[in-house]
Design a protein around this motif. Structure first.
Motif, mmCIF file in Angstrom:
data_model
loop_
_atom_site.group_PDB
_atom_site.id
_atom_site.type_symbol
_atom_site.label_atom_id
_atom_site.label_comp_id
_atom_site.label_asym_id
_atom_site.label_seq_id
_atom_site.Cartn_x
_atom_site.Cartn_y
_atom_site.Cartn_z
ATOM 1 N N ASP A 62 0.728 -1.339 0.027
ATOM 2 C CA ASP A 62 -0.079 -0.021 -0.048
ATOM 3 C C ASP A 62 0.858 1.165 0.012
ATOM 4 O O ASP A 62 0.456 2.102 -0.666
ATOM 5 C CB ASP A 62 -1.252 0.148 1.304
ATOM 6 N N TYR A 63 2.032 1.265 0.915
ATOM 7 C CA TYR A 63 2.955 2.350 0.812
ATOM 8 C C TYR A 63 3.604 2.837 -0.345
ATOM 9 O O TYR A 63 3.536 3.693 -0.885
ATOM 10 C CB TYR A 63 3.976 2.082 2.007
ATOM 11 N N SER A 64 3.856 1.670 -0.761
ATOM 12 C CA SER A 64 4.423 1.649 -2.582
ATOM 13 C C SER A 64 3.603 2.339 -3.545
ATOM 14 O O SER A 64 3.764 3.050 -4.353
ATOM 15 C CB SER A 64 5.182 0.238 -2.711
ATOM 16 N N LEU A 65 2.317 1.732 -3.103
ATOM 17 C CA LEU A 65 1.249 2.308 -4.355
ATOM 18 C C LEU A 65 0.826 3.737 -4.056
ATOM 19 O O LEU A 65 0.850 4.409 -5.076
ATOM 20 C CB LEU A 65 -0.109 1.283 -4.024
ATOM 21 N N LYS A 66 0.739 4.138 -2.792
ATOM 22 C CA LYS A 66 0.415 5.463 -2.636
ATOM 23 C C LYS A 66 1.754 6.325 -2.987
ATOM 24 O O LYS A 66 1.263 7.447 -3.492
ATOM 25 C CB LYS A 66 0.195 5.657 -1.128
ATOM 26 N N ASN A 67 2.809 6.103 -2.972
ATOM 27 C CA ASN A 67 3.960 7.002 -3.009
ATOM 28 C C ASN A 67 4.586 6.391 -4.363
ATOM 29 O O ASN A 67 5.739 7.229 -4.434
ATOM 30 C CB ASN A 67 4.847 6.776 -1.842
ATOM 31 N N ASN A 68 4.297 5.623 -5.042
ATOM 32 C CA ASN A 68 4.898 5.246 -6.181
ATOM 33 C C ASN A 68 6.224 4.906 -5.998
ATOM 34 O O ASN A 68 7.446 5.643 -6.955
ATOM 35 C CB ASN A 68 4.740 6.320 -7.232
ATOM 36 N N LYS A 103 -2.631 -7.851 -3.222
ATOM 37 C CA LYS A 103 -1.898 -6.334 -3.121
ATOM 38 C C LYS A 103 -0.723 -6.106 -4.190
ATOM 39 O O LYS A 103 -0.508 -5.375 -4.762
ATOM 40 C CB LYS A 103 -1.155 -6.185 -1.735
ATOM 41 N N LEU A 104 -0.245 -7.369 -4.506
ATOM 42 C CA LEU A 104 0.934 -7.188 -5.669
ATOM 43 C C LEU A 104 0.195 -7.225 -6.900
ATOM 44 O O LEU A 104 0.962 -6.546 -7.753
ATOM 45 C CB LEU A 104 1.933 -8.642 -5.454
ATOM 46 N N ALA A 105 -0.906 -7.807 -6.956
ATOM 47 C CA ALA A 105 -1.778 -7.548 -8.205
ATOM 48 C C ALA A 105 -1.954 -6.116 -8.627
ATOM 49 O O ALA A 105 -2.038 -5.513 -9.731
ATOM 50 C CB ALA A 105 -2.775 -8.360 -8.395
ATOM 51 N N GLN A 106 -2.197 -5.294 -7.453
ATOM 52 C CA GLN A 106 -2.441 -3.946 -7.526
ATOM 53 C C GLN A 106 -1.258 -3.069 -7.924
ATOM 54 O O GLN A 106 -1.267 -2.237 -8.684
ATOM 55 C CB GLN A 106 -3.167 -3.392 -6.258
ATOM 56 N N LEU A 107 -0.191 -3.570 -7.424
ATOM 57 C CA LEU A 107 1.255 -2.866 -7.910
ATOM 58 C C LEU A 107 1.346 -3.241 -9.250
ATOM 59 O O LEU A 107 1.797 -2.219 -10.067
ATOM 60 C CB LEU A 107 2.335 -3.604 -6.806
ATOM 61 N N ALA A 108 0.902 -4.430 -9.796
ATOM 62 C CA ALA A 108 1.372 -4.632 -11.182
ATOM 63 C C ALA A 108 0.471 -3.832 -11.985
ATOM 64 O O ALA A 108 0.955 -3.429 -13.189
ATOM 65 C CB ALA A 108 1.050 -6.031 -11.441
ATOM 66 N N ASP A 109 -0.776 -3.565 -11.658
ATOM 67 C CA ASP A 109 -1.775 -2.705 -12.475
ATOM 68 C C ASP A 109 -0.969 -1.472 -12.398
ATOM 69 O O ASP A 109 -1.446 -0.792 -13.643
ATOM 70 C CB ASP A 109 -3.171 -2.883 -11.730
ATOM 71 N N ALA A 110 -0.425 -0.902 -11.451
ATOM 72 C CA ALA A 110 -0.151 0.570 -11.314
ATOM 73 C C ALA A 110 1.212 0.561 -11.877
ATOM 74 O O ALA A 110 1.760 1.656 -11.874
ATOM 75 C CB ALA A 110 -0.096 1.093 -9.926
ATOM 76 N N GLN A 111 1.876 -0.419 -12.219
ATOM 77 C CA GLN A 111 3.197 -0.744 -12.939
ATOM 78 C C GLN A 111 4.327 -0.117 -12.210
ATOM 79 O O GLN A 111 5.037 0.608 -12.629
ATOM 80 C CB GLN A 111 3.208 0.298 -14.387
ATOM 81 N N ILE A 112 4.246 -0.577 -10.883
ATOM 82 C CA ILE A 112 5.173 -0.303 -9.754
ATOM 83 C C ILE A 112 5.821 -1.423 -9.827
ATOM 84 O O ILE A 112 5.595 -2.491 -9.540
ATOM 85 C CB ILE A 112 4.720 0.211 -8.438
ATOM 86 N N PRO A 113 7.152 -1.661 -9.841
ATOM 87 C CA PRO A 113 8.110 -2.819 -9.946
ATOM 88 C C PRO A 113 8.020 -3.373 -8.442
ATOM 89 O O PRO A 113 8.078 -2.709 -7.352
ATOM 90 C CB PRO A 113 9.555 -2.125 -9.969
ATOM 91 N N TYR A 114 8.188 -4.604 -8.526
ATOM 92 C CA TYR A 114 8.070 -5.591 -7.367
ATOM 93 C C TYR A 114 9.007 -6.436 -7.417
ATOM 94 O O TYR A 114 9.128 -7.274 -8.582
ATOM 95 C CB TYR A 114 6.658 -6.277 -7.005
ATOM 96 N N ILE A 115 10.257 -6.528 -6.599
ATOM 97 C CA ILE A 115 11.280 -7.371 -6.712
ATOM 98 C C ILE A 115 11.157 -8.346 -5.665
ATOM 99 O O ILE A 115 11.255 -8.278 -4.321
ATOM 100 C CB ILE A 115 12.746 -6.738 -6.578
ATOM 101 N N SER A 116 11.271 -9.812 -5.800
ATOM 102 C CA SER A 116 11.183 -10.786 -4.877
ATOM 103 C C SER A 116 12.455 -11.341 -5.004
ATOM 104 O O SER A 116 13.202 -11.944 -5.617
ATOM 105 C CB SER A 116 10.101 -11.789 -5.266
ATOM 106 N N LEU A 117 13.066 -11.431 -3.685
ATOM 107 C CA LEU A 117 14.426 -12.049 -3.462
ATOM 108 C C LEU A 117 14.268 -13.093 -2.543
ATOM 109 O O LEU A 117 13.881 -13.151 -1.298
ATOM 110 C CB LEU A 117 15.339 -11.014 -2.529
ATOM 111 N N CYS A 118 14.677 -14.532 -2.920
ATOM 112 C CA CYS A 118 14.470 -15.775 -2.295
ATOM 113 C C CYS A 118 15.713 -16.180 -1.486
ATOM 114 O O CYS A 118 16.705 -16.264 -2.399
ATOM 115 C CB CYS A 118 13.898 -16.787 -3.099
#
Length: 285
Positions: A148-154, A184-199
């Motif tokens: 949500d924070y990422s989405l709100k602040n791009n 929530k991650l789907a919402q980031l994808a819709d907003a075209q905000i990058p999401y990096i997953s480190l395993c």
């Protein structure tokens, strides 16, 4: 060696005079390599001789990723409750209190926002030391709020997974976090905000079945254990012998589940190179 002679036989040093080597000065990797603890820390907690990546927590990852280790922690006071009144060998609140006292953490994930090579980045990092990095309601909620924070602040989001899976003490409430974080991650994808997953080692169970494998890029450290069920369960279920290296980061990379593997000292550079490329910015040194 005729110059060396004992005056008396037997042990002559009294118990009070003996000096024990302080614990923690040396680290022995699984391959048997010995490394000085200070050298290990300077090398990003990677054994220099064999490249073994020692498990570290949010404190160390924040130091690696954030410029000058400066960041603001989000939702730091969220704590798990016990709505199911769960009890095994001890009551769940007692287990939580014990984990909090031992780790000085509120739960198994911390979220920070700061600059990484001058760019804003939100990082949610799991801590295996807290009940095996198990994913309960607080873990799911904090990752959802981080999104949500990422989405709100791009701002791009990075999640560092290190988990044994869902937290059994929260039963179905824990499993609900898979859906919540995925939405929530789907919402980031819709907003075209990058999401990096480190395993990192280990990434298993419900964590793998949700946010750990939903990154725009999924990356890993060398040798990390990544999978859903454990090798024994998979073997017993399928009735087949598993291939060599099954569920290692290298095996997953070969079979298309990961985009790349990076050594820890290159993590900050690699993450920012990806962000520069996807955000169409000049590459940074």
């Amino acid at each position: 060696m005729s110059w060396f002679k004992r005056k008396t036989k037997g042990i002559t040093t009294t118990t009070e005079e003996k000096k024990d080597t302080p614990r923690g000065l040396w680290y022995k990797s699984p391959t048997g390599k010995i490394v000085d603890a200070e050298e290990l820390e300077k090398n990003f907690y990677v054994s220099p001789e064999d490249g073994y990546h020692v498990r570290i927590g949010s404190k160390e990852y924040f130091e690696i990723l954030f410029d000058d280790n400066k960041f603001k922690e989000l939702d730091e006071n969220l704590e798990s409750k016990d709505p199911l009144k769960f009890e095994d060998t001890k009551k769940y609140p007692e287990r939580l209190k014990s984990a909090q006292d031992k780790t000085q953490l509120k739960d198994a994930v911390r979220v920070g926002v700061g600059k990484s090579k001058g760019k804003d980045l939100v990082v949610a990092c799991m801590d295996f030391a807290f009940i095996g990095g198990s994913m309960g309601s607080v873990v799911g909620e904090k990752i959802a709020r981080a999104a949500d924070y990422s989405l709100k602040n791009n701002i791009p989001l990075m999640v560092i997974s290190k988990s044994g899976g869902a937290r059994m003490m929260e039963a179905a409430l824990s499993l609900m976090q898979l859906a919540k974080t995925s939405v929530k991650l789907a919402q980031l994808a819709d907003a075209q905000i990058p999401y990096i997953s480190l395993c990192t080692d280990p990434t298993t169970g419900g964590t793998t079945a949700s946010f750990a494998m939903l990154g725009d890029i999924n990356i890993s450290e060398p040798g990390a254990l990544i999978g859903f069920a454990g090798p024994r369960i998979v073997r017993d279920t399928t009735g087949k012998e598993l291939p060599e290296g099954f569920q290692t980061a290298e095996f997953l990379l070969e079979h298309g589940f990961l985009d790349f593997i990076t050594v820890r000292k290159e993590l900050k550079n690699k993450v920012n190179q990806y962000l520069d490329l996807i955000l169409n910015q000049p590459l940074r040194a």
